[in-house]
Design a protein around this motif. Structure first.
Motif, PDB file in Angstrom:
ATOM      1  N   ALA A  88       0.686  -1.459   0.147  1.00  0.00           N
ATOM      2  CA  ALA A  88       0.256   0.088  -0.272  1.00  0.00           C
ATOM      3  C   ALA A  88       0.834   1.555   0.556  1.00  0.00           C
ATOM      4  O   ALA A  88       0.984   2.544  -0.709  1.00  0.00           O
ATOM      5  CB  ALA A  88      -1.183  -0.319   0.847  1.00  0.00           C
ATOM      6  N   ARG A  89       1.918   1.155   0.722  1.00  0.00           N
ATOM      7  CA  ARG A  89       3.218   2.146   1.060  1.00  0.00           C
ATOM      8  C   ARG A  89       3.419   2.336  -0.654  1.00  0.00           C
ATOM      9  O   ARG A  89       3.364   3.432  -0.871  1.00  0.00           O
ATOM     10  CB  ARG A  89       3.919   2.280   1.679  1.00  0.00           C
ATOM     11  CG  ARG A  89       4.494   3.496   2.406  1.00  0.00           C
ATOM     12  CD  ARG A  89       5.740   3.106   3.489  1.00  0.00           C
ATOM     13  NE  ARG A  89       6.676   2.211   3.009  1.00  0.00           N
ATOM     14  CZ  ARG A  89       7.787   2.050   3.631  1.00  0.00           C
ATOM     15  NH1 ARG A  89       7.558   2.367   4.510  1.00  0.00           N
ATOM     16  NH2 ARG A  89       8.669   1.502   2.449  1.00  0.00           N
ATOM     17  N   ARG A  90       3.646   1.469  -1.174  1.00  0.00           N
ATOM     18  CA  ARG A  90       4.474   1.455  -2.891  1.00  0.00           C
ATOM     19  C   ARG A  90       3.076   2.179  -3.258  1.00  0.00           C
ATOM     20  O   ARG A  90       3.571   2.686  -4.619  1.00  0.00           O
ATOM     21  CB  ARG A  90       4.765  -0.217  -2.619  1.00  0.00           C
ATOM     22  CG  ARG A  90       6.420   0.493  -2.739  1.00  0.00           C
ATOM     23  CD  ARG A  90       7.030  -1.399  -3.076  1.00  0.00           C
ATOM     24  NE  ARG A  90       6.019  -1.923  -3.149  1.00  0.00           N
ATOM     25  CZ  ARG A  90       6.359  -3.114  -2.616  1.00  0.00           C
ATOM     26  NH1 ARG A  90       6.595  -3.434  -1.333  1.00  0.00           N
ATOM     27  NH2 ARG A  90       4.975  -4.078  -3.178  1.00  0.00           N
ATOM     28  N   ALA A  91       2.015   1.829  -3.941  1.00  0.00           N
ATOM     29  CA  ALA A  91       0.845   2.521  -4.131  1.00  0.00           C
ATOM     30  C   ALA A  91       0.855   3.780  -4.210  1.00  0.00           C
ATOM     31  O   ALA A  91       0.405   4.473  -5.387  1.00  0.00           O
ATOM     32  CB  ALA A  91      -0.273   1.185  -4.127  1.00  0.00           C
ATOM     33  N   TRP A  92       1.200   4.315  -3.166  1.00  0.00           N
ATOM     34  CA  TRP A  92       0.524   5.986  -2.866  1.00  0.00           C
ATOM     35  C   TRP A  92       2.195   6.678  -3.412  1.00  0.00           C
ATOM     36  O   TRP A  92       1.719   7.747  -3.563  1.00  0.00           O
ATOM     37  CB  TRP A  92       0.518   5.926  -1.041  1.00  0.00           C
ATOM     38  CG  TRP A  92      -1.193   5.709  -0.854  1.00  0.00           C
ATOM     39  CD1 TRP A  92      -2.520   5.510  -1.485  1.00  0.00           C
ATOM     40  CD2 TRP A  92      -1.324   4.878   0.325  1.00  0.00           C
ATOM     41  NE1 TRP A  92      -3.683   5.071  -0.973  1.00  0.00           N
ATOM     42  CE2 TRP A  92      -2.447   4.595   0.789  1.00  0.00           C
ATOM     43  CE3 TRP A  92      -0.804   4.321   0.973  1.00  0.00           C
ATOM     44  CZ2 TRP A  92      -3.388   3.993   1.687  1.00  0.00           C
ATOM     45  CZ3 TRP A  92      -1.726   3.409   2.838  1.00  0.00           C
ATOM     46  CH2 TRP A  92      -2.759   3.407   2.486  1.00  0.00           C
ATOM     47  N   ARG A  93       2.658   5.832  -3.036  1.00  0.00           N
ATOM     48  CA  ARG A  93       3.994   6.890  -3.451  1.00  0.00           C
ATOM     49  C   ARG A  93       4.720   5.867  -4.555  1.00  0.00           C
ATOM     50  O   ARG A  93       5.548   4.928  -3.908  1.00  0.00           O
ATOM     51  CB  ARG A  93       5.094   7.198  -2.007  1.00  0.00           C
ATOM     52  CG  ARG A  93       4.441   7.900  -1.055  1.00  0.00           C
ATOM     53  CD  ARG A  93       5.701   7.421  -0.120  1.00  0.00           C
ATOM     54  NE  ARG A  93       5.178   8.060   1.354  1.00  0.00           N
ATOM     55  CZ  ARG A  93       5.900   7.417   2.152  1.00  0.00           C
ATOM     56  NH1 ARG A  93       6.782   7.075   1.572  1.00  0.00           N
ATOM     57  NH2 ARG A  93       5.169   7.454   3.060  1.00  0.00           N
ATOM     58  N   PRO A  94       3.904   6.229  -5.682  1.00  0.00           N
ATOM     59  CA  PRO A  94       5.144   4.526  -6.945  1.00  0.00           C
ATOM     60  C   PRO A  94       5.950   5.851  -7.232  1.00  0.00           C
ATOM     61  O   PRO A  94       6.567   6.759  -7.229  1.00  0.00           O
ATOM     62  CB  PRO A  94       3.836   5.312  -8.174  1.00  0.00           C
ATOM     63  CG  PRO A  94       2.970   6.551  -7.632  1.00  0.00           C
ATOM     64  CD  PRO A  94       2.764   6.750  -6.666  1.00  0.00           C
ATOM     65  N   SER A  95       7.391   5.455  -8.208  1.00  0.00           N
ATOM     66  CA  SER A  95       8.304   5.681  -8.305  1.00  0.00           C
ATOM     67  C   SER A  95       8.068   4.358  -9.868  1.00  0.00           C
ATOM     68  O   SER A  95       8.085   3.246  -9.493  1.00  0.00           O
ATOM     69  CB  SER A  95       9.545   4.634  -7.394  1.00  0.00           C
ATOM     70  OG  SER A  95       9.212   3.775  -6.538  1.00  0.00           O
ATOM     71  N   ALA A  96       8.768   4.888 -10.210  1.00  0.00           N
ATOM     72  CA  ALA A  96       9.793   3.929 -11.563  1.00  0.00           C
ATOM     73  C   ALA A  96      11.023   3.256 -11.617  1.00  0.00           C
ATOM     74  O   ALA A  96      11.645   3.399 -11.573  1.00  0.00           O
ATOM     75  CB  ALA A  96       9.675   4.857 -12.949  1.00  0.00           C
ATOM     76  N   LEU A  97      10.874   1.857 -12.340  1.00  0.00           N
ATOM     77  CA  LEU A  97      11.416   1.588 -12.137  1.00  0.00           C
ATOM     78  C   LEU A  97      12.689   1.990 -13.404  1.00  0.00           C
ATOM     79  O   LEU A  97      12.422   1.569 -14.345  1.00  0.00           O
ATOM     80  CB  LEU A  97      11.172   0.299 -11.735  1.00  0.00           C
ATOM     81  CG  LEU A  97      12.617  -1.139 -11.506  1.00  0.00           C
ATOM     82  CD1 LEU A  97      12.839  -1.300 -11.172  1.00  0.00           C
ATOM     83  CD2 LEU A  97      12.188  -3.043 -12.415  1.00  0.00           C
ATOM     84  N   THR A  98      13.967   2.434 -13.102  1.00  0.00           N
ATOM     85  CA  THR A  98      14.352   2.579 -13.816  1.00  0.00           C
ATOM     86  C   THR A  98      16.332   1.501 -13.982  1.00  0.00           C
ATOM     87  O   THR A  98      16.417   1.776 -13.168  1.00  0.00           O
ATOM     88  CB  THR A  98      15.059   4.227 -13.774  1.00  0.00           C
ATOM     89  OG1 THR A  98      15.193   4.030 -12.365  1.00  0.00           O
ATOM     90  CG2 THR A  98      14.020   5.262 -14.047  1.00  0.00           C
ATOM     91  N   PRO A  99      16.430   0.978 -15.061  1.00  0.00           N
ATOM     92  CA  PRO A  99      17.366  -0.440 -14.513  1.00  0.00           C
ATOM     93  C   PRO A  99      18.924   0.822 -14.676  1.00  0.00           C
ATOM     94  O   PRO A  99      19.480   0.563 -14.449  1.00  0.00           O
ATOM     95  CB  PRO A  99      17.284  -1.093 -15.877  1.00  0.00           C
ATOM     96  CG  PRO A  99      16.548  -0.445 -16.543  1.00  0.00           C
ATOM     97  CD  PRO A  99      15.570   0.474 -16.366  1.00  0.00           C
ATOM     98  N   ALA A 100      19.077   2.021 -15.620  1.00  0.00           N
ATOM     99  CA  ALA A 100      20.296   2.647 -15.370  1.00  0.00           C
ATOM    100  C   ALA A 100      20.159   3.365 -14.222  1.00  0.00           C
ATOM    101  O   ALA A 100      21.246   3.363 -13.816  1.00  0.00           O
ATOM    102  CB  ALA A 100      20.263   4.152 -16.474  1.00  0.00           C
TER     103      ALA A 100
END
Length: 100
Positions: A88-100
């Motif tokens: 739930a915490r990750r859903a409220w504060r989404p972040s993009a996954l950047t492999p670089a």
């Protein structure tokens, strides 16, 4: 006996290799280069422990001691609630996954 070993090993590999939530989490941590060794160790030890408990016959132990089933149930519920809170915490504060 060799047939049982091969069957058990094959089943274990099939469960571990399938990309599920745990493997996706490990891959994400690896791509982000965050806490890779502790995450991998925790997951590997947890998998080995669960496989060992399954092999040891936890069903027969629980049948002999029904009070353990209540403790296992509450422990599992606490784990799932904690995991849900993190999700739930990750859903409220989404972040993009950047492999670089």
């Amino acid at each position: 006996m060799l047939t049982s070993v091969v069957a058990g090993f094959s089943l274990s590999i099939a469960l571990i290799v399938a990309i599920g939530a745990q493997n996706a989490f490990v891959l994400r941590q690896g791509l982000r280069r965050e806490h890779v060794v502790p995450v991998v160790l925790t997951c590997a030890i947890s998998d080995a422990l669960l496989i060992g408990v399954g092999i040891a016959g936890v069903g027969s132990v629980v049948a002999a001691r029904p009070d353990l089933l209540t403790a296992i149930r509450w422990g599992g519920a606490a784990f799932l609630l904690g995991y849900a809170a993190l999700a739930a915490r990750r859903a409220w504060r989404p972040s993009a996954l950047t492999p670089a």
